[in-house]
Design an enzyme around this catalytic site. Structure first.
Site, PDB file in Angstrom:
ATOM      1  N   GLU A 228       2.654   4.868  -4.061  1.00  0.00           N
ATOM      2  CA  GLU A 228       2.686   5.809  -5.208  1.00  0.00           C
ATOM      3  C   GLU A 228       4.040   6.496  -5.315  1.00  0.00           C
ATOM      4  OE1 GLU A 228       0.302   5.591  -2.919  1.00  0.00           O
ATOM      5  OE2 GLU A 228      -1.030   4.401  -4.201  1.00  0.00           O
TER       6      GLU A 228
ATOM      7  N   ASP B 136       0.859  -1.189   0.000  1.00  0.00           N
ATOM      8  CA  ASP B 136       0.000   0.000   0.000  1.00  0.00           C
ATOM      9  C   ASP B 136       0.900   1.245   0.000  1.00  0.00           C
ATOM     10  OD1 ASP B 136      -2.319   1.568   0.232  1.00  0.00           O
ATOM     11  OD2 ASP B 136      -2.377   1.398   2.424  1.00  0.00           O
TER      12      ASP B 136
ATOM     13  N   ASP C 196      -9.191   3.567  -2.743  1.00  0.00           N
ATOM     14  CA  ASP C 196     -10.193   3.941  -1.732  1.00  0.00           C
ATOM     15  C   ASP C 196     -11.479   4.459  -2.354  1.00  0.00           C
ATOM     16  OD1 ASP C 196      -8.228   3.216  -0.006  1.00  0.00           O
ATOM     17  OD2 ASP C 196      -7.669   5.260   0.553  1.00  0.00           O
TER      18      ASP C 196
HETATM   19  O1  MIG Z   1      -3.642   6.266   4.523  1.00  0.00           O
HETATM   20  O2  MIG Z   1      -3.643   1.095   5.724  1.00  0.00           O
HETATM   21  O3  MIG Z   1      -5.931   2.299   0.315  1.00  0.00           O
HETATM   22  O4  MIG Z   1      -6.904   0.116   1.739  1.00  0.00           O
HETATM   23  O5  MIG Z   1      -6.885   0.310   4.551  1.00  0.00           O
HETATM   24  C1  MIG Z   1      -4.473   5.169   4.351  1.00  0.00           C
HETATM   25  C2  MIG Z   1      -4.797   1.847   5.826  1.00  0.00           C
HETATM   26  C3  MIG Z   1      -3.649   3.932   4.195  1.00  0.00           C
HETATM   27  C4  MIG Z   1      -4.928   3.169   2.288  1.00  0.00           C
HETATM   28  C5  MIG Z   1      -5.416   1.953   1.571  1.00  0.00           C
HETATM   29  C6  MIG Z   1      -6.461   1.270   2.404  1.00  0.00           C
HETATM   30  C7  MIG Z   1      -5.888   0.906   3.753  1.00  0.00           C
HETATM   31  C8  MIG Z   1      -5.369   2.167   4.440  1.00  0.00           C
HETATM   32  N1  MIG Z   1      -4.369   2.817   3.591  1.00  0.00           N
END
Ligand code: MIG
Length: 829
Positions: free
Chosen positions: A408, A405, A483
């Site tokens: 980017e 996650d 999201d």
């Molecule tokens: O700033 O890890 O898209 O699926 O639950 C949010 C917490 C960070 C973004 C991800 C989401 C995840 C969440 N993350």
């Protein structure tokens, strides 16, 4: 004033006044499959990579830098020597499947079929151009040409008239018109009058595609830096374009079978008692599931590769116990490593020099969940190996899923929300700025993770799920669409979004089922889950502050409906696995827009080309057309079937395609249709993959004369299939005056499944209109007349056949065997 300058700079990129277009052709030189064109200081290199693939590169200064593409890993068939001829003011390059015509005054490219039809061409006025480091090309835009692909983009399926940017961005709660999003794949299809070609712009810098928004008769693409370097695929079908594109960038490895089961996530399940409660609920309520996720709260202060000692005092034990219940555990991995001198990953990463640095050699620091963090330099082979080794702490205790996650990468405290453009990446020794590496960061993180998991567990196929990636990222990871929001609009948006991502080379995709932000109604959740049955990735998820969204959280009626949806997924797993296998071999993904499958169908082309109505039916694999219910309160579904013959999965009703139909869509049913000629492999419901042996294995036959299918299977987890340990057979159908014959060929491959029965279910060939069922009179297996039996109870194994009045299906149960199995059914009329 500063603001004004900024605005001017922002706008300048599309203002032609700043651009210098390439001028006249001075001379040419031909070496093997390459044609080099000289124009003033500039050079254009045209390389024929295959008879239907041409690469075009521009060097404004005349100097081609050593171009190493992170996306392209393969070469294609040995290139043909192109036939180059010069006549008057043109140069003609014949590739085999088509022609490139170079107009000399000024230098402009045209791409033609062998018959001489122009299918694609530079804009005569602008063509290829540069402005400082920026490069761009303008193309003529035929009014009746439509554009698809472009990776992960929200909004409508057809991208004509839109402007899109490729710059991986964390956009929580994006909308239909938000751009860019998390993932960048600068690849698209152009479809016109049933003919398709494609373009891959192989440039990782911030790029943009203007598909007729700036000017109604032109489209253009270009980037803030790097080379104007694109691949042109002659087509002529979407599938042939995608096979070539994935021929260059590689294909998805076959995923482990369990990753195609239902996956349950939320931000976050903790402490461990809550995780156990979720697992127990799935099993107690008999709702199948294979994967449970741990989001960021499992860690000690968000330190990657650590555990929170209070919430998870004995993670090894937990993972082991969940394993006994049939669950795989997946954990989130963020790139940000907490800047903490007492933290092992910070220490070892610093010691190994694995973090991104400024030009002055100091380590870059940005804020994410743990506070101030350093960021692994995934562009370095050494850093990738270091990262991969860290996974051992988790794989040793049984973790099997890797959820990458924030890659980017997202950085909370930067005005640009990401790493500053000038921070350096090692880039295999080239030391290049973030500007060049930004869009690659997520993909390289998945590469490090995939390769790490593969090295640690050499006998298992890794499962990695990512938010950010680039062209080719499917080699390492599945992708989810970030999201989203629990709304009907977002349910609708998820269809074209996943379709475009899927045909951009990434077969393993899906949205957060139920919506990430907010709370879905029972109806919305159920419809989303039903759609999820036909998404390669089937995962429910939720934001931290929303209500519970597990399938049993919406009352008893919806619990039953949700269970039925997930059960349907598990029945279809053999089919889904086969479709993923096809994607891994050919690049053609399960999820396809209808126009991908039927580009020559004018009605489909006009509907899917429409910018008003989002097309909301799609193919799931070669044989299934899905018409999901995406509107509140709907309990019927209208759709137009493509040409051909189709069967309603639920009723067995047979339809001639090319017509509009309306079918019932009660809350517990997602309409879908099976192509005549298909043989759909299914299995009995089980609570998780591998809970029990697949017995009986079922094949539902949708009759059509002369059709051929393939059935593939293997152990579902290891790489042994690469060494021949798989089992495959072709299934041929014949229609005779008296009835159907279905012939399962002798098996190919060494994989030996457990001894089991197969049940062949033949849909009665009802005549269109009458719906009269034909009843079988004689069933033969080989020469032998099979005896008629009463339907066996579940699990019982009897040899024989029976007829099911309600479904109109003839069922034939026999022992599976290696040799040919020939089944012939005769009917009473
Ligand atoms: O700033 O890890 O898209 O699926 O639950 C949010 C917490 C960070 C973004 C991800 C989401 C995840 C969440 N993350």
């Amino acid at each position: 004033m500063k603001r004004l300058v900024f605005l001017l700079l922002a706008c300048s990129s599309l203002l032609s006044a700043q651009w210098k277009s390439i001028g006249n052709l001075d001379s040419i030189s031909v070496v093997e499959n390459s044609v080099l064109l000289f124009s003033g200081t500039a050079r254009v290199l045209i390389q024929v990579l295959a008879e239907d693939v041409v690469q075009v590169r521009l060097a404004p200064s005349g100097y081609f830098r050593d171009h190493v593409s992170p996306a392209v890993i393969n070469s294609l068939d040995p290139p043909q020597s192109p036939k180059v001829t010069q006549a008057g003011d043109i140069v003609e390059i014949r590739t085999g499947m088509g022609m490139v015509v170079v107009k000399k005054y000024p230098l402009r490219l045209q791409f033609l079929t062998n018959e001489g039809t122009i299918i694609h061409q530079d804009d005569p006025a602008k063509g290829m151009a540069w402005d400082g480091a920026e490069i761009r090309v303008w193309k003529a835009m035929p009014f009746d040409e439509q554009y698809y692909g472009f990776g992960e983009k929200s909004g409508r399926l057809n991208k004509k008239w839109s402007h899109m940017t490729m710059w991986n961005s964390d956009i929580p709660g994006y909308r239909a018109d938000t751009d860019p999003l998390y993932e960048s794949i600068p690849f698209f299809y152009a479809i016109r009058n049933g003919r398709t070609h494609g373009i891959f712009f192989d440039n990782p810098y911030r790029s943009s595609f203007d598909m007729g928004k700036a000017s109604g008769s032109l489209y253009s693409f270009g980037a803030a830096g790097g080379e104007l370097n694109y691949y042109f695929f002659f087509g002529p079908t979407p599938a042939s374009v995608l096979e070539r594109f994935t021929g260059l960038v590689g294909r998805m490895p076959l995923p482990p079978l369990w990753s195609l089961g239902y996956q349950q996530c939320r931000w976050s399940y903790y402490p461990e008692s809550r995780v156990r409660e979720i697992a127990d609920n799935f099993r107690k309520r008999r709702i199948p599931a294979d994967v449970l996720y741990l989001d960021i709260h499992y860690m000690d202060g968000y330190r990657i590769f650590t555990w929170d000692k209070e919430r998870f005092p004995d993670p090894g034990r937990l993972v082991q116990d969940l394993g006994k219940q049939g669950f795989k555990v997946a954990v989130i991995l963020d790139p940000g490593i907490k800047k903490d001198p007492d933290y092992h990953a910070y220490q070892s990463g610093l010691a190994g020099d694995h973090f991104l640095k400024h030009a002055d050699g100091s380590v870059y620091i940005g804020n994410v969940w743990p506070g101030p963090c350093v960021f692994p330099d995934f562009s370095s082979t050494a850093a990738r190996s270091w990262w991969g080794e860290q996974l051992k702490l988790l794989s040793d205790i049984g973790v099997r899923g890797w959820w990458t996650d924030m890659n980017e990468p997202a950085v909370f405290n930067e005005p640009t929300k990401t790493i500053p453009l000038e921070v350096l990446h090692y880039d295999d020794g080239r030391l290049t700025p973030h500007e060049k590496n930004h869009n690659l960061y997520g993909m390289r993180m998945t590469q490090a993770t995939y390769e790490g998991a593969r090295a640690l567990l050499p006998d298992e196929r890794p499962f990695v799920l990512t938010r950010a990636s680039f062209a080719g990222g499917h080699r390492y990871s599945a992708a989810w669409t970030g999201d989203n929001i629990a709304s009907w609009e977002h349910l609708q948006m998820s269809v074209p979004m996943c379709l475009n991502l899927s045909i951009s080379g990434q077969p393993f995709v899906g949205p957060d089922i139920g919506g990430f932000f907010g709370n879905p109604s029972g109806e919305l959740f159920a419809r989303w889950l039903q759609l999820g049955v036909f998404m390669p990735l089937m995962r429910g998820h939720s934001v931290i502050d929303a209500g519970n969204k597990e399938p049993w959280e919406f009352g008893r009626d919806f619990e039953r409906i949700n269970r039925e949806a997930i059960e349907l997924r598990y029945r279809l797993l053999p089919y889904i696995y086969n479709q993923m296998r096809i994607a891994s071999k050919t690049g053609i993904p399960p999820l396809r827009p209808l126009i991908f499958q039927y580009p020559e169908d004018q009605e489909i082309a006009s509907r899917e080309g429409s910018i008003q109505n989002a097309p909301m039916e799609f193919m799931f694999g070669d044989d299934i057309l899905v018409a999901p219910v995406l509107w509140e309160g709907e309990n019927t579904r209208s759709l137009r079937l493509p040409n051909g013959v189709w069967f309603d999965y639920w009723t067995g009703a047979r339809y001639e395609g090319g017509q509009n139909i309306k079918v019932p869509a009660p809350l517990n049913r997602i309409p879908f249709f099976v192509r005549a000629g298909a043989v759909i492999p299914t299995q009995p419901v089980m609570q998780y993959v591998g809970e029990k042996a697949v017995d009986p294995l079922m094949f539902t036959v949708y009759p059509a004369a002369g059709s051929l299918s393939t059935y593939y299977e293997d152990d579902g987890t290891s790489h042994d299939f690469e060494k021949g340990r798989y089992r495959q057979r072709t299934i041929r159908q014949e229609l005779t005056g008296a009835g159907n014959t279905v012939i399962f060929s002798e098996v190919e491959g060494d994989f030996q499944p457990v001894s089991r029965n197969i049940v062949v279910r033949i849909v009665s060939s009802r005549e269109t209109g009458t719906q009269a069922i034909k009843r079988p009179t004689v069933v033969r297996v080989g020469p032998e007349k099979l005896k008629r039996i009463s339907p066996p109870n579940a699990g019982a194994s009897s040899r024989g056949w029976w007829f099911d009045e309600s479904s109109g299906m003839t069922n034939i149960m026999v022992k599976d065997q290696k040799g040919e199995i020939r089944i012939a059914v005769e009917y009473d009329n």
